[in-house]
Design a protein around this motif. Structure first.
Motif, short mmCIF file in Angstrom:
data_model
loop_
_atom_site.label_atom_id
_atom_site.label_comp_id
_atom_site.label_asym_id
_atom_site.label_seq_id
_atom_site.Cartn_x
_atom_site.Cartn_y
_atom_site.Cartn_z
N ARG A 166 0.82 -1.21 0.00
CA ARG A 166 0.00 0.00 0.00
C ARG A 166 0.85 1.27 0.00
O ARG A 166 0.37 2.35 -0.36
CB ARG A 166 -0.93 0.01 1.20
CG ARG A 166 -0.29 0.29 2.56
CD ARG A 166 -1.33 0.27 3.67
NE ARG A 166 -0.77 0.60 4.97
CZ ARG A 166 -0.69 1.85 5.43
NH1 ARG A 166 -1.11 2.86 4.69
NH2 ARG A 166 -0.19 2.08 6.63
N TYR A 167 2.12 1.13 0.38
CA TYR A 167 3.01 2.30 0.38
C TYR A 167 3.67 2.54 -0.98
O TYR A 167 4.31 3.57 -1.17
CB TYR A 167 4.13 2.11 1.42
CG TYR A 167 3.66 2.01 2.84
CD1 TYR A 167 3.25 3.14 3.55
CD2 TYR A 167 3.64 0.78 3.51
CE1 TYR A 167 2.83 3.05 4.87
CE2 TYR A 167 3.24 0.69 4.83
CZ TYR A 167 2.83 1.82 5.50
OH TYR A 167 2.42 1.72 6.81
N LYS A 169 3.76 3.23 -4.88
CA LYS A 169 2.95 3.81 -5.95
C LYS A 169 3.76 3.87 -7.25
O LYS A 169 4.92 4.28 -7.26
CB LYS A 169 2.48 5.22 -5.57
CG LYS A 169 1.77 5.31 -4.21
CD LYS A 169 0.51 4.47 -4.16
CE LYS A 169 -0.17 4.56 -2.81
NZ LYS A 169 -1.33 3.64 -2.69
N THR A 232 5.28 6.21 -0.15
CA THR A 232 4.54 7.35 0.39
C THR A 232 4.79 7.60 1.88
O THR A 232 4.38 8.64 2.39
CB THR A 232 3.03 7.15 0.17
OG1 THR A 232 2.63 5.90 0.80
CG2 THR A 232 2.71 7.09 -1.31
N ASP A 233 5.45 6.67 2.56
CA ASP A 233 5.85 6.90 3.96
C ASP A 233 6.99 5.95 4.28
O ASP A 233 6.78 4.84 4.80
CB ASP A 233 4.67 6.67 4.92
CG ASP A 233 4.96 7.19 6.32
OD1 ASP A 233 6.14 7.25 6.70
OD2 ASP A 233 4.00 7.54 7.04
N ARG A 314 -0.36 18.39 6.37
CA ARG A 314 -0.92 17.19 5.75
C ARG A 314 -1.80 17.54 4.54
O ARG A 314 -1.85 16.80 3.55
CB ARG A 314 -1.73 16.41 6.79
CG ARG A 314 -2.32 15.10 6.28
CD ARG A 314 -3.12 14.41 7.36
NE ARG A 314 -2.27 13.93 8.44
CZ ARG A 314 -1.73 12.71 8.47
NH1 ARG A 314 -1.96 11.85 7.49
NH2 ARG A 314 -0.98 12.33 9.49
N THR A 318 -1.85 16.52 -1.43
CA THR A 318 -2.58 16.24 -2.67
C THR A 318 -2.20 17.18 -3.81
O THR A 318 -2.72 17.03 -4.93
CB THR A 318 -4.09 16.35 -2.41
OG1 THR A 318 -4.39 17.67 -1.90
CG2 THR A 318 -4.55 15.31 -1.40
N GLU A 337 2.15 10.58 2.98
CA GLU A 337 0.89 10.38 3.69
C GLU A 337 0.70 11.40 4.80
O GLU A 337 -0.42 11.72 5.19
CB GLU A 337 0.82 8.96 4.25
CG GLU A 337 0.74 7.89 3.18
CD GLU A 337 0.56 6.49 3.74
OE1 GLU A 337 0.45 6.37 4.98
OE2 GLU A 337 0.53 5.54 2.95
N THR A 338 1.82 11.94 5.29
CA THR A 338 1.76 12.89 6.40
C THR A 338 1.86 14.35 5.97
O THR A 338 1.89 15.23 6.82
CB THR A 338 2.89 12.59 7.39
OG1 THR A 338 4.14 12.55 6.68
CG2 THR A 338 2.67 11.24 8.07
#
Length: 451
Positions: A166-167, A169, A232-233, A314, A318, A337-338
């Motif tokens: 899930r991390y 991409k 993403t993290d 945060r 996007t 993500e943060t």
């Protein structure tokens, strides 16, 4: 029935069972040997060490992962999260001495050298400049590409169907320029990429807008590597990888390695009154690996390239779909993500020197100019040490002193990129099979003549 001629010349008849019995015993012994996995201690719970330990645990090796603080407490926590497949451009290239001199005069220079550390860093700097000769650059580019050409596929292979995916991409890696002159500085890098058949696209202003519409319209040139991945993290991924290590039967222990002792068959690491013994020791302690290598008896020309990041709120995450490198001012904006993360700086200093956040904070207005909608309120700042050798290549392979010790450090700016690649290479070394690439260029004693 079978015939056997003995030294006496007599002929004896043997049953099939009596002939096959010793063969079966040898085959069973061979299978038992193959099924026996050596016990392994992995020192260092950054992305390199965690990847190695996780991969070995799921393959059935008894593994203990150690770290002096916590998983992802170093450079693996604060990077931009880029998995730059096919990366091949070493840091030291022709003209680097002039580039460094120019950067030292820039108000927002990405490079700095602590004055009191200069003499200590001088041997490393001399070798670094020596690596800018074209013959060395081509060699280093080839060896970097040999490692990174499978980076993306190895990441997907390692995370598989685990929760780690899930991390990860599939969004690519984008570098943008507002100045024609600064984009022209990419010519040499493009020539290296072309020679090694690295896929990339050269973008114009409209192409850049299509990929990242929130970027300022001033960016008219770009280079896009679509086969790159993004984490993403990074910190959370390494922590979760450590949890999966435990689920596969491995162990984790907070421990600072203060002493290393070897025997013919085992390695013992000690800290105070605590000692652990295993068949093999993997040293993957990043910028601190020089200290451990010295304990073993190996010399290594390792420097700490200290990097910095600043986190924005945060809600800003996007604004971009992928990490974007500002090629004019040498920093990266990376959506996490943060929040949005800005990474930059190469600071040559001692690993224990206190951080200086002035330079990273000074880039916030440039980040706002690059991404006009960015809220540049500072959420946090961070500093970590990248372990770097002068030729931009890591150390991967056995100690020159003991085959029971294997090194896996020095991945400079490509630690996240090369975590799984290194994990699979270490597995091949432990299994005694031929590695998928020639590991001779990554040996620890390749700079010994410089000492």
């Amino acid at each position: 029935r079978h015939l056997q001629i003995l030294q006496t010349g007599q002929l004896h008849c043997l049953s099939r069972a009596s002939v096959l019995a010793p063969i079966k015993r040898r085959f069973a012994a061979s299978c038992n040997h193959l099924m026996t996995r050596p016990s392994v201690i992995v020192a260092g719970a950054g992305i390199i060490g965690a990847s190695i330990a996780f991969n070995l645990a799921r393959k059935g090796y008894p593994v203990t992962l150690l770290d002096r603080t916590a998983p992802a407490a170093g450079a693996s926590f604060g990077n931009a999260g880029g998995i730059v497949n096919n990366s091949c451009v070493p840091t030291s290239t022709p003209g680097i001495v002039f580039d460094v001199a120019r950067m030292l005069t820039q108000p927002h220079s990405p490079f700095s050298l602590r004055p009191r550390y200069f003499l200590k860093a001088l041997p490393w700097l001399i070798q670094f400049l020596n690596q800018s000769r074209r013959i060395r650059v081509d060699h280093n580019a080839d060896r970097l590409h040999a490692l990174t050409s499978s980076a993306a596929s190895d990441w997907l292979k390692l995370v598989g169907e685990t929760t780690l995916n899930r991390y990860v991409k599939d969004v690519g890696w984008l570098k943008v320029f507002s100045s024609t002159n600064s984009f022209a500085n990419m010519i040499f890098a493009q020539q290296l990429m072309d020679r090694l058949q690295v896929p990339y696209e050269v973008l114009g202003a409209s192409d850049i807008r299509q990929l990242e519409p929130a970027l300022a319209p001033e960016f008219s040139h770009g280079l896009f590597q679509s086969d790159a991945l993004h984490i993403t993290d990074p910190g959370a991924l390494v922590h979760e990888m450590t949890e999966l290590l435990l689920a596969h039967g491995g162990t984790y222990q907070k421990m600072s390695v203060e002493q290393i002792n070897t025997s013919n068959d085992t390695v013992t690491v000690s800290s105070g009154s605590t000692s652990l013994t295993a068949d093999k020791l993997i040293i993957a302690t990043g910028a601190y690996s020089k200290t451990l290598a010295t304990m073993v008896g190996d010399k290594v020309m390792l420097a700490a390239e200290r990097g910095y990041h600043m986190m924005f709120p945060r809600t800003t995450a996007t604004l971009l779909s992928r990490p974007v490198v500002n090629g004019d001012d040498s920093f990266v904006l990376s959506p996490m993500e943060t929040g949005m993360r800005m990474t930059s700086q190469v600071e040559i200093a001692d690993v224990e020197d206190p951080p200086d956040y002035q330079r990273i904070r000074g880039l916030s207005q440039l980040a706002k100019r690059m991404l006009p909608e960015l809220d540049i309120q500072e959420e946090s700042v961070w500093m970590g040490c990248r372990p770097s050798l002068p030729d931009s290549l890591p150390v991967i392979g056995p100690s020159s002193v003991s085959n029971n010790i294997i090194y896996a450090f020095g991945h400079q700016h490509l630690g996240m990129t090369l975590g799984p690649v290194t994990a699979f290479l270490v597995e091949q070394i432990l299994a005694g099979v031929r590695a998928k690439i020639d590991l001779h260029p990554y040996r620890i004693d390749r700079f010994n003549t410089a000492f």
